[in-house]
Structures are given as C-alpha cells and as structure tokens.
Design a protein around this motif. Sequence first.
Motif, PDB file in Angstrom:
ATOM      1  N   ALA A 182       0.821  -1.211   0.000  1.00 26.32           N
ATOM      2  CA  ALA A 182       0.000   0.000   0.000  1.00 26.32           C
ATOM      3  C   ALA A 182       0.853   1.258   0.000  1.00 26.32           C
ATOM      4  N   LYS A 183       1.911   1.252   0.773  1.00 24.75           N
ATOM      5  CA  LYS A 183       2.775   2.431   0.848  1.00 24.75           C
ATOM      6  C   LYS A 183       3.439   2.718  -0.486  1.00 24.75           C
ATOM      7  N   ARG A 184       3.742   1.690  -1.240  1.00 23.29           N
ATOM      8  CA  ARG A 184       4.504   1.850  -2.474  1.00 23.29           C
ATOM      9  C   ARG A 184       3.658   1.943  -3.734  1.00 23.29           C
ATOM     10  N   PHE A 185       2.449   1.426  -3.706  1.00 21.01           N
ATOM     11  CA  PHE A 185       1.647   1.381  -4.930  1.00 21.01           C
ATOM     12  C   PHE A 185       0.279   2.058  -4.822  1.00 21.01           C
ATOM     13  N   LEU A 186      -0.053   2.571  -3.642  1.00 23.76           N
ATOM     14  CA  LEU A 186      -1.355   3.229  -3.477  1.00 23.76           C
ATOM     15  C   LEU A 186      -1.181   4.675  -3.015  1.00 23.76           C
ATOM     16  N   HIS A 187      -0.203   5.365  -3.565  1.00 26.01           N
ATOM     17  CA  HIS A 187      -0.052   6.780  -3.233  1.00 26.01           C
ATOM     18  C   HIS A 187      -1.370   7.502  -3.532  1.00 26.01           C
ATOM     19  N   PRO A 188      -1.758   8.458  -2.687  1.00 21.30           N
ATOM     20  CA  PRO A 188      -3.038   9.155  -2.890  1.00 21.30           C
ATOM     21  C   PRO A 188      -3.223   9.739  -4.285  1.00 21.30           C
ATOM     22  N   ASP A 189      -2.158  10.170  -4.927  1.00 25.58           N
ATOM     23  CA  ASP A 189      -2.277  10.716  -6.274  1.00 25.58           C
ATOM     24  C   ASP A 189      -2.467   9.628  -7.325  1.00 25.58           C
ATOM     25  N   ILE A 190      -2.169   8.388  -6.969  1.00 25.54           N
ATOM     26  CA  ILE A 190      -2.389   7.269  -7.887  1.00 25.54           C
ATOM     27  C   ILE A 190      -3.818   6.757  -7.786  1.00 25.54           C
ATOM     28  N   VAL A 191      -4.398   6.800  -6.592  1.00 28.68           N
ATOM     29  CA  VAL A 191      -5.756   6.261  -6.392  1.00 28.68           C
ATOM     30  C   VAL A 191      -6.794   7.375  -6.238  1.00 28.68           C
ATOM     31  N   ALA A 192      -6.453   8.567  -6.703  1.00 29.98           N
ATOM     32  CA  ALA A 192      -7.343   9.723  -6.533  1.00 29.98           C
ATOM     33  C   ALA A 192      -8.655   9.580  -7.291  1.00 29.98           C
ATOM     34  N   ALA A 193      -8.719   8.682  -8.254  1.00 30.69           N
ATOM     35  CA  ALA A 193      -9.940   8.513  -9.050  1.00 30.69           C
ATOM     36  C   ALA A 193     -11.013   7.709  -8.319  1.00 30.69           C
TER      37      ALA A 193
END
Length: 377
Positions: A182-193
């Motif tokens: 989660a820390k490496r692949f779910l950055h807030p800017d990546i999952v903002a949609a």
Amino acid sequence: MYRSAFCRKNCSPRLIITAVIGAVFGFFVGVSFPSVSLYKIRNFPLSLGPSVGGATSESKQFYMVGSSESYRANIYKIYVPTNPHGAETLPPAIVVPETDLYLRRLWGEPSQDLKKKPKYLVTFTVGIDQMNNIDKCVKKFSEDFQIMLFHYDGRTTEWDRLEWSKTAIHVSARKQTKWWFAKRFLHPDIVAAYEYIFIWDEDLGVENFNAERYIELVKKHDLEISQPGLEPNVGLTWQMTKRREDQEVHKFTKEKPGWCSDPHFPPCAAFVEIMAPVFSQEAWRCVWYLIQNDLVHGWGLDFALRRCVSPAHEKIGVVDSQWIVHQGIRSLGNQGETLGGISPRDAVRIRSKIEWAMFQKRLVNADLAYVAQRGKG
C-alpha cells in the motif's frame, strides 16, 4: 491615354507610401504576436498501421512546432511556483498531477478506451493457496469496483484461470505485507480517481456481505473510515468490531475496565482493525502518510487512524448489517523464516509486536517535537 499618363505621374508615390505603411504595420504585428508555425512532415519515419477509421499511415498528417526566437525566449522563462514540485517550468495546462489504475488499450482513440470507469478500488494481499476464497470475495464486487491483487508468494500466472483476473491489476513481491504494498503502490495521487479504497486480507468470509449496500451505508452514516462487522464467534479481538444484529452501523462500544481512557478514543470508539478497513479518498490521503516505510505489519496503525478524520468518533465506524467472517488463516505468517529456533510464524508475530512499540514511540516523539516547535514560535 490621359488617365494612364496621369496614373504614371501620381500613383507611384501612393504605392510607395502604402507599401511603407504596410511594412510598418506588419512589423508591429509580428512583434506583438510571436510567430508559431506548423510544418507538415510528409515522410514520418514510423509506420503506425491502420487508424481507427481505416486510414493508413500514409494519410496521416504529423506536425512539429516551429517558432520564432522571441517565442522560444518566452517559453524558457516559464516558472510556475504553484505547480507540483519539479514541474515549475511547465505550463500549468500540461501538468497532470494525479493518475489512476484504469487499464487502457494499445490501439484506437484514447477517449474510447474505457467503457466504464470503476468508482472504487478493492485490494487483496494474496497467496495462491487462497485463490478459491479470493474468487468468492471478488464475485461480491461489481464492475464499479477495480480489483487489485498484491501477491506475496510471487505466483501470478495461475490466477489467469479466473476470468475476472484478466482485468485485475497484479503486483508481485515475495514475502511482503499489504502495508508494504500500500505504501509503495497506493499513493493518494495514484488512487485519486476512486471514492473508496478497500485494503483487505485474504482470509475473509463474505457470504453475508454486499458491496453496493455497504457503500450505501457508509455514505448514509458519513463514515470516512470503516469496516464490516465481524462474526462474533470467530477471530474476534476487540468488542468494537463485533457485529451487532440490531443495527446498521455502530460507532461506540464498551471494553474491559481500564482499556479506554476516554469513551471517544480507541478501542471504545474511533477504531477499526487493520484486517478489512475501507477508506474514503480524503481519509486515505492522510492515512498513507501515517504508514511507515519500514514498519510493514501495520500494528498500532488502527489506534492512530483517528488522527486522519474529525470528529473521529463520528467518522469511524463498523457496518453491522454487512458483515464478514475472519477465518484466521496464518498464510502470510508462514512466509517468515526460522530465527534462533523460533518458528516462522512466531518470528513474524514477534516482529509485529516490535513494530507496534516502535510506531507508538515514533508517534509520541513526533507529538512532543511538534509541541516543542510550537512553543518556540
């Protein structure tokens, strides 16, 4: 003859004056508007193949920008301090600060890639031994939910036998936890949609869970951080997460004497466990920063989630009418290694407890440092 002779005597000065005025006017127009020209490249070196409309690359028109020296000089002067860090020299209209996990085609028009955009993201951290259970879980989620699997055993190809797996996102790293992923692949800017992000374990029974209804209840009760209620008789650690049969949602509970210093604080309120949390987009933007890079088990994180929403005792709760069963399968725990005669499972548990103590200490020290800094100001 007379008119022609008259024009030869008088028209020349007029033409000269008109030409001079035109040249001066053109000069000022050129200065005011830097020239930008588009040059067609007729022999583009790449063969793009048929387009959507059936035309070949021969009928395509490619352009490159040619510009005057003054135009280039202005471009070099771009500096926008409000742009994201590192993008200050780009014009704001070209900056894309966020992304998504939507799968796109390699062909066709980009605007036609997506028939439907998933609204929510569901992640499971999985091993191949739990494939059948994950298959049951995923089938509880409609096309509104993007599925993402974090593989801790390195085995991904076997999942292709499941039809839904072909449109899921797969990320593989051996012997890693869901909080590491989660820390490496779910950055807030990546999952903002995505409106909500599910970060779930692999050993959950979902026979009594409906994803759409769950989202409805979360919105109805204004929960920013939540989890489904847990079957009372299986895998229960905290009273807060125990399912109540007579309610849709609950936000408070009673624990053992001395466990809650304040009825509005964990574990009596503002509390969910880390096995099956669901975060709103805004809550996740805060929680992501709370996750420590080196503390991979996430122990203690559940007691600190209240810092990311306010008022926490109103924004964090358990959805009782959509409940799950924690099967308690120690699959990831078995990924550890024997250490000093300690079994792999016990070694993982000892590491988890050490991380909990480290996280608590860091949080206290961070609070003290903040208070001290405020005192100096």
